[in-house]
Scaffold this motif. Structure first.
Motif, mmCIF file in Angstrom:
data_model
loop_
_atom_site.group_PDB
_atom_site.id
_atom_site.type_symbol
_atom_site.label_atom_id
_atom_site.label_comp_id
_atom_site.label_asym_id
_atom_site.label_seq_id
_atom_site.Cartn_x
_atom_site.Cartn_y
_atom_site.Cartn_z
ATOM 1 N N GLU A 157 -1.140 2.283 -0.703
ATOM 2 C CA GLU A 157 -0.972 1.077 -1.540
ATOM 3 C C GLU A 157 -1.209 1.536 -2.975
ATOM 4 O O GLU A 157 -2.329 1.893 -3.342
ATOM 5 N N GLY B 227 -3.388 -12.572 -6.322
ATOM 6 C CA GLY B 227 -2.543 -11.409 -6.040
ATOM 7 C C GLY B 227 -1.094 -11.722 -6.356
ATOM 8 O O GLY B 227 -0.781 -12.336 -7.381
ATOM 9 N N ALA B 228 -0.214 -11.329 -5.449
ATOM 10 C CA ALA B 228 1.217 -11.582 -5.645
ATOM 11 C C ALA B 228 1.629 -12.967 -5.171
ATOM 12 O O ALA B 228 2.804 -13.303 -5.188
ATOM 13 N N ARG C 215 6.907 -15.124 -11.492
ATOM 14 C CA ARG C 215 6.786 -15.402 -10.063
ATOM 15 C C ARG C 215 6.965 -16.885 -9.744
ATOM 16 O O ARG C 215 7.029 -17.261 -8.568
ATOM 17 N N HIS D 141 -1.084 0.304 -6.083
ATOM 18 C CA HIS D 141 -1.835 -0.357 -7.150
ATOM 19 C C HIS D 141 -3.287 -0.456 -6.658
ATOM 20 O O HIS D 141 -3.539 -0.769 -5.492
ATOM 21 N N ASP E 48 -5.957 -2.433 -7.383
ATOM 22 C CA ASP E 48 -6.823 -3.624 -7.450
ATOM 23 C C ASP E 48 -7.332 -4.089 -6.086
ATOM 24 O O ASP E 48 -8.543 -4.253 -5.888
ATOM 25 N N ASN E 49 -6.430 -4.312 -5.106
ATOM 26 C CA ASN E 49 -6.891 -4.804 -3.798
ATOM 27 C C ASN E 49 -7.714 -3.760 -3.043
ATOM 28 O O ASN E 49 -8.795 -4.062 -2.534
ATOM 29 N N THR F 146 4.584 -8.807 -1.021
ATOM 30 C CA THR F 146 4.226 -8.258 -2.335
ATOM 31 C C THR F 146 5.432 -7.541 -2.934
ATOM 32 O O THR F 146 5.677 -7.630 -4.140
ATOM 33 N N PHE G 102 -3.476 -7.947 -14.189
ATOM 34 C CA PHE G 102 -2.434 -7.482 -13.263
ATOM 35 C C PHE G 102 -2.617 -5.993 -12.933
ATOM 36 O O PHE G 102 -2.686 -5.153 -13.849
ATOM 37 N N ASP G 103 -2.739 -5.697 -11.641
ATOM 38 C CA ASP G 103 -2.913 -4.325 -11.131
ATOM 39 C C ASP G 103 -4.207 -3.673 -11.601
ATOM 40 O O ASP G 103 -4.343 -2.444 -11.543
ATOM 41 N N ALA H 87 -6.351 -10.239 -6.105
ATOM 42 C CA ALA H 87 -6.111 -9.317 -7.227
ATOM 43 C C ALA H 87 -5.628 -10.099 -8.448
ATOM 44 O O ALA H 87 -5.140 -11.227 -8.329
ATOM 45 N N ASN H 88 -5.784 -9.486 -9.581
ATOM 46 C CA ASN H 88 -5.286 -9.949 -10.905
ATOM 47 C C ASN H 88 -6.218 -10.947 -11.603
ATOM 48 O O ASN H 88 -6.491 -10.828 -12.780
ATOM 49 N N ARG I 214 6.906 -8.355 -6.576
ATOM 50 C CA ARG I 214 6.920 -7.336 -7.641
ATOM 51 C C ARG I 214 8.353 -7.121 -8.140
ATOM 52 O O ARG I 214 8.563 -6.720 -9.289
HETATM 53 N N1 LIG Z 1 -1.498 -6.537 -8.520
HETATM 54 C C1 LIG Z 1 -0.667 -6.749 -7.364
HETATM 55 C C2 LIG Z 1 -1.500 -7.387 -6.276
HETATM 56 C C3 LIG Z 1 -0.730 -7.672 -5.017
HETATM 57 O O1 LIG Z 1 -0.890 -6.673 -4.081
HETATM 58 C C4 LIG Z 1 0.486 -7.676 -7.732
HETATM 59 O O2 LIG Z 1 0.220 -8.710 -8.351
HETATM 60 O O3 LIG Z 1 1.642 -7.353 -7.397
#
Ligand SMILES: N[C@@H](CCO)C(=O)O
Ligand SMILES: Nc1ncnc2c1ncn2[C@@H]1O[C@H](COP(=O)(O)OP(=O)(O)OP(=O)(O)O)[C@@H](O)[C@H]1O
Length: 352
Positions: A138, A305-306, A276, A140, A142-143, A223, A19-20, A13-14, A227
């Protein structure tokens, strides 16, 4: 006896600035092999039996009321008035998607659960409704969207009216209670129904020449934790930075030949990666020291992703990119594994 398989891809993802919003399905899979045997004298009714092989096999719960995939399936069934799993249900899960690494393991488990509930209940839900159920778990898109439909996908959540917002915002523990063995008969029998049409998506083009290199640190990062370090508010400057890049990226990755200078800059992010880096030592060095000019074939590099996985999109030079990232992570005491992955199709249910 009835049997079928469910195959769900990993996702990243992202892809930097999305993002999301954006997700990409990748060629690692969670595969469920499911059989249901009607009870008779030879095989009297017994509760679900779950076995696992591959990633996460030593840590995943095998109790159908605690396992994420089967809890999601039971949620879908109970929303359709079916209160229990069928008798003599056997599920073998073979999993290639490492847990908690930013490759969409939970999104794949949720999509597998929605598809499992849909099959066990003979519900024939359309894809949009399957997505509604996944988005109740879940939150968000994206995934789960990329895992369900496959490819390079952008999605948004519809603005819901107040009643629907409340229905979609109930705590996860109410959507998916962990049904305790001593719970009363009506525990979780009337779960909150998903509002209609929560998620909407579009599939972007993708140049066949681009492959995904996943550089996977040997540690898990949940995750939820990744987040938790993000701010509640952003400056206009940082939002515009991401929006400009995302708009370019969604088309740039479909062009032939892909333009490394354009894509490398378009995969930069100011919304999640800078925050992050405290959880992923080495992240800023990997994304700034490995560039298209130092590593021919590289197009762009970002957190998957995360995290903690790093995603490098490239047309070649995979080993040099991966080994140089390995060397950077090693200076931080982190070991990695790496894999070159194809862009995968969406989830498939195969009935035998
Ligand atoms: N968009 C989400 C993907 C991870 O599940 C994040 O970056 O937290
Ligand atoms: N195949 C599976 N079966 C059951 N539970 C799973 C499965 N895959 C993942 N999970 C659950 O999801 C957790 C990982 O979810 P988490 O959202 O933290 O990471 P991720 O989905 O791998 O990463 P990201 O969302 O950044 O791509 C695991 O610890 C496990 O509890």
């Amino acid at each position: 006896m009835r049997s079928f398989t469910i195959r769900v891809p990993a996702t990243s993802a992202n892809i930097g600035p999305g993002f999301d919003v954006v997700g990409l399905s990748l060629s690692l899979h969670l595969t469920l092999t499911v059989t249901v045997t009607p009870p008779d004298n030879a095989s009297p009714a017994r509760p679900p039996k779950i076995t696992y092989s591959g990633e996460g096999a030593d840590e995943v719960p095998l109790d159908a009321y605690k396992n994420l995939t089967t809890r999601v399936a039971l949620y879908v069934l109970r929303c359709h008035g079916i209160t229990t799993f069928p008798a003599n249900l056997t599920i073998h899960c073979d999993n290639e998607i490492p847990f908690g690494r930013g490759l969409g393991s939970s999104g794949a488990a949720v999509i597998a659960g929605v598809l499992l509930g849909n099959e066990l209940g003979d519900l024939n839900l359309p894809i949009e409704r399957l997505l509604d159920f996944a988005l109740m778990v879940e939150r968000h898109p994206d995934n789960v969207t990329a895992a369900l439909v496959g490819g390079f996908v952008g999605s948004y959540l519809r603005e819901l009216d107040q009643a629907a917002t409340e229905a979609a915002s109930v705590p996860l523990s109410e959507v998916l209670p962990e049904y305790p063995p001593d719970a009363g008969e009506d525990w979780g029998l009337n779960p909150p129904q998903p509002p209609l049409g929560i998620g909407h998506f579009v599939r972007f083009g993708w140049s066949d020449s681009i492959k995904a290199l996943a550089i996977i640190p040997r540690f898990e990062l949940s995750t939820a934790k990744a987040r938790g370090v993000l701010p509640q508010e952003y400056s206009r400057k940082d939002l515009v930075f991401n929006l400009q890049r995302l708009a370019v990226l969604t088309t740039a990755l479909a062009q032939n030949p892909p333009d490394p200078e354009l894509i490398y800059e378009a995969m930069k992010d100011r919304v999640h990666q800078p925050y992050r880096k405290t959880l992923i030592p080495g992240l800023p060095e990997v994304t700034s020291n490995i560039t298209p000019s130092t590593h021919p074939g590289l197009l762009g590099i970002c957190l998957s992703g995360a995290g903690p996985t790093i995603l490098a999109l490239a047309t070649g030079g995979f080993e040099a990119i991966a080994e140089d990232a390995r060397a950077i992570f090693k200076t931080h005491g982190i070991e990695v594994d790496w894999k070159v992955l194809e862009i995968a199709g969406g989830s498939v249910v195969h009935k035998s």
